[in-house]
Scaffold this motif. Sequence first.
Motif, PDB file in Angstrom:
ATOM      1  N   UNK A  98      -7.856  96.927  61.140  1.00  0.00           N
ATOM      2  CA  UNK A  98      -8.636  98.162  60.994  1.00  0.00           C
ATOM      3  C   UNK A  98      -9.929  97.872  60.235  1.00  0.00           C
ATOM      4  N   UNK A  99     -11.089  98.026  60.874  1.00  0.00           N
ATOM      5  CA  UNK A  99     -12.358  97.700  60.206  1.00  0.00           C
ATOM      6  C   UNK A  99     -12.548  98.429  58.877  1.00  0.00           C
ATOM      7  N   UNK A 100     -12.193  99.721  58.828  1.00  0.00           N
ATOM      8  CA  UNK A 100     -12.355 100.483  57.586  1.00  0.00           C
ATOM      9  C   UNK A 100     -11.501  99.887  56.475  1.00  0.00           C
ATOM     10  N   UNK A 101     -10.243  99.545  56.793  1.00  0.00           N
ATOM     11  CA  UNK A 101      -9.354  98.958  55.795  1.00  0.00           C
ATOM     12  C   UNK A 101      -9.849  97.583  55.361  1.00  0.00           C
ATOM     13  N   UNK A 102     -10.332  96.801  56.317  1.00  0.00           N
ATOM     14  CA  UNK A 102     -10.815  95.448  56.008  1.00  0.00           C
ATOM     15  C   UNK A 102     -11.988  95.505  55.035  1.00  0.00           C
ATOM     16  N   UNK A 103     -12.973  96.335  55.348  1.00  0.00           N
ATOM     17  CA  UNK A 103     -14.164  96.443  54.503  1.00  0.00           C
ATOM     18  C   UNK A 103     -13.800  96.992  53.125  1.00  0.00           C
ATOM     19  N   UNK A 104     -12.919  97.998  53.084  1.00  0.00           N
ATOM     20  CA  UNK A 104     -12.540  98.632  51.826  1.00  0.00           C
ATOM     21  C   UNK A 104     -11.813  97.659  50.909  1.00  0.00           C
ATOM     22  N   UNK A 105     -10.812  96.970  51.450  1.00  0.00           N
ATOM     23  CA  UNK A 105     -10.026  96.024  50.638  1.00  0.00           C
ATOM     24  C   UNK A 105     -10.878  94.831  50.219  1.00  0.00           C
ATOM     25  N   UNK A 106     -11.670  94.307  51.127  1.00  0.00           N
ATOM     26  CA  UNK A 106     -12.509  93.140  50.815  1.00  0.00           C
ATOM     27  C   UNK A 106     -13.457  93.435  49.663  1.00  0.00           C
ATOM     28  N   UNK A 107     -14.080  94.591  49.698  1.00  0.00           N
ATOM     29  CA  UNK A 107     -15.003  94.941  48.617  1.00  0.00           C
ATOM     30  C   UNK A 107     -14.276  95.192  47.308  1.00  0.00           C
ATOM     31  N   UNK A 108     -13.045  95.730  47.393  1.00  0.00           N
ATOM     32  CA  UNK A 108     -12.282  96.007  46.175  1.00  0.00           C
ATOM     33  C   UNK A 108     -11.864  94.714  45.475  1.00  0.00           C
ATOM     34  N   UNK A 109     -11.616  93.666  46.258  1.00  0.00           N
ATOM     35  CA  UNK A 109     -11.126  92.413  45.684  1.00  0.00           C
ATOM     36  C   UNK A 109     -12.215  91.360  45.466  1.00  0.00           C
TER      37      UNK A 109
END
Length: 421
Positions: free
Chosen positions: A337-348
């Motif tokens: 899921x692109x939204x999940x990928x971008x969100x998690x990547x930026x959080x970590x």
Amino acid sequence: MYPLPTIIIEIVKVSFAPIKRRVDYLVHYKENVENLKPKVGDLGLRRDVVKQSVEAARRRGEEITGEVQFWLQQVDETEAVAKRFDDGVKENKRCFKGWCPDLSSRYSLGKEAKEKMVDVDGLLTRGNFADVSTPRPCPSFSSLPAGEYEAFESTKSAMEKVIEALKDERINIIGVYGMGGVGKTTLVEQVGKQAKTEKWCDEVVKVTVSQNQDLKKIQGELAEKLGMPLSEENIEVRAGRLLNRLKQEKKIFIILDDLWDRLDLTQVGIPHGGSQTGCKIIMTTRELDVCSTMNCQEKIKVQILSDQDSWNLFKEKAGVAETDELAREVAKECKGLPLAIVTVARALKGKDSHVWKTALRELRTSRPTNIKNVDKDLYSRLELSYSYIESEEAKSCFLFCCLFPEDSDIEVRFVFAVKWW
């Protein structure tokens, strides 16, 4: 036949007028310049009033008319010429004291000042503008920011199908569906930009529908992006005005984003069906059933990203190396899921390895329970992003904003008030 003396008198009269006028230019040059000053002063006052209106219009984001801009330019030029006349009079005074009057210069000053008075009168008359501006047209869809669009092999097929359907004259309504966070909105926005840039249509307009349909809000957003005022309160009257406006377009694409249920296009004022080919509708939804209830002639599913596309996107947003196996495992848990990928990547991004390990464990175990219309994979990824917000104040602001209905305009003053809770 006129007697000879009469003819001579008439010739003298005709000749005398221009001679007298030229003598007046020479003799009364200073008086002409002095008479011009108050008129130029009045023009300056008129210019200041117009400039105030211009500044107010610019603050409202309106476009200043070419007539007003040209008038202001002429006023500035006129003031500069008037100052030159004044300097010329002073120079002639100095020459006279030194017994060297410049008759040619005096004649020119007198003549130009007299002629300029006519120009100033004209500028004063033209300076009474009813309006100094017009509402600025809405930004072209193709000029809007590109956002987070990434070209992936996984979504290429869906994009090609949408483009093919748009170019098909037999198709009026296109449904784009797929799970939340898969990138439906981003995909249709990109198609819209391409359509406008490559002139497949005259205009592209995007309207967000959302879960709780508000017909007035939808109509208002559509009207605003079409650059038309819509002050009526009655839904049917508003729909009629929108329908007439949209029928004026030879070819327009309307993007209806985030549909959760059937939307009555007639009630909104969007032409559709029958022989209507000038208006094409692209809608996005999570459910295939919504595409069916909207009578979509083409239903296109947006798939999740492949493992390789997922990793490439995650790697870019998180700033990790190709060989980082821990990061690769976290990327897999985002389920394409692109939204999940971008969100998690930026959080970590930039966090220590123990934080990454904790995040991976949470992603594997976190699951929502009994939450309607929420995808379990997307939920846990967004939950992780919230958990890694470091500022408690930022968390409070986030939770406060969640209290508002979807797609609401939240005033900044409300958000600032959170810290006083």
